[in-house]
Write a protein that holds these residues in place. Structure first.
Motif: not given
Length: 173
Positions: A14-29
């Motif tokens: 779950r932690s890896i998934l949350v971190i992955g979503v945050l990284v992808l979100g920051l990359a998209a922004v």
């Protein structure tokens, strides 16, 4: 104990998934808000440079009287002397480069210096003058002709028709 291991593995996933979503979100922004700079190549005043070179050169310095809309001169250089050199580099409205070289160093040396790795592919009449046509495997097109002791080369990444059209605009004064 089996429950503790599964809970730890689950927490880690779950932690890896949350971190992955945050990284992808920051990359998209970052991608969405990136600033793309305009073409930062500055234009140079080739007309004045050509006039000054014409007053000194041992050969007829060539240059177009004007450039087509969207084209800009990016480099200009003149070296005086018997083996002097005139260079004018331009970018087309399609961001293709065309360079004009005039030099007294001899045709073969000029080709080696300004149009290396090109092969003669024929002849063309441009502006009433006979030119040797050369091309490279990288898609560069080149026109070469001699005018007395001066070699004239028009070369670049633009298609051959554009280079011929440009060569036709070159005037000695």
């Amino acid at each position: 104990m089996a429950d503790n291991r599964n809970a730890s593995l689950g927490d880690m996933l779950r932690s890896i998934l949350v971190i992955g979503v945050l990284v992808l979100g920051l990359a998209a922004v970052g991608y969405w808000f990136q600033v793309k700079p305009d073409n930062t190549v500055e234009a140079v005043d080739y007309v004045t440079a050509a006039e000054e070179a014409r007053g000194d050169a041992a050969f007829d310095v060539l240059a177009p009287s004007s450039l087509p809309n969207g084209w800009k001169a990016t480099t200009v250089r003149y070296e005086s002397g018997d083996r002097g050199q005139w260079h004018l580099g331009v970018l087309t409205d399609q961001d293709e480069y065309i360079g004009l070289e005039q030099t007294g160093i001899g045709t073969q040396r000029a080709i080696q210096r300004f149009a290396p790795k090109t092969e003669a592919t024929g002849k063309a009449t441009v502006g009433g003058q006979s030119w040797q046509v050369r091309q490279s495997s990288r898609g560069e097109n080149t026109l070469v002709r001699e005018d007395g002791d001066t070699t004239i080369i028009v070369t670049g990444t633009a298609d051959l028709a554009t280079i011929k059209d440009y060569a036709e605009t070159l005037r000695a004064g």
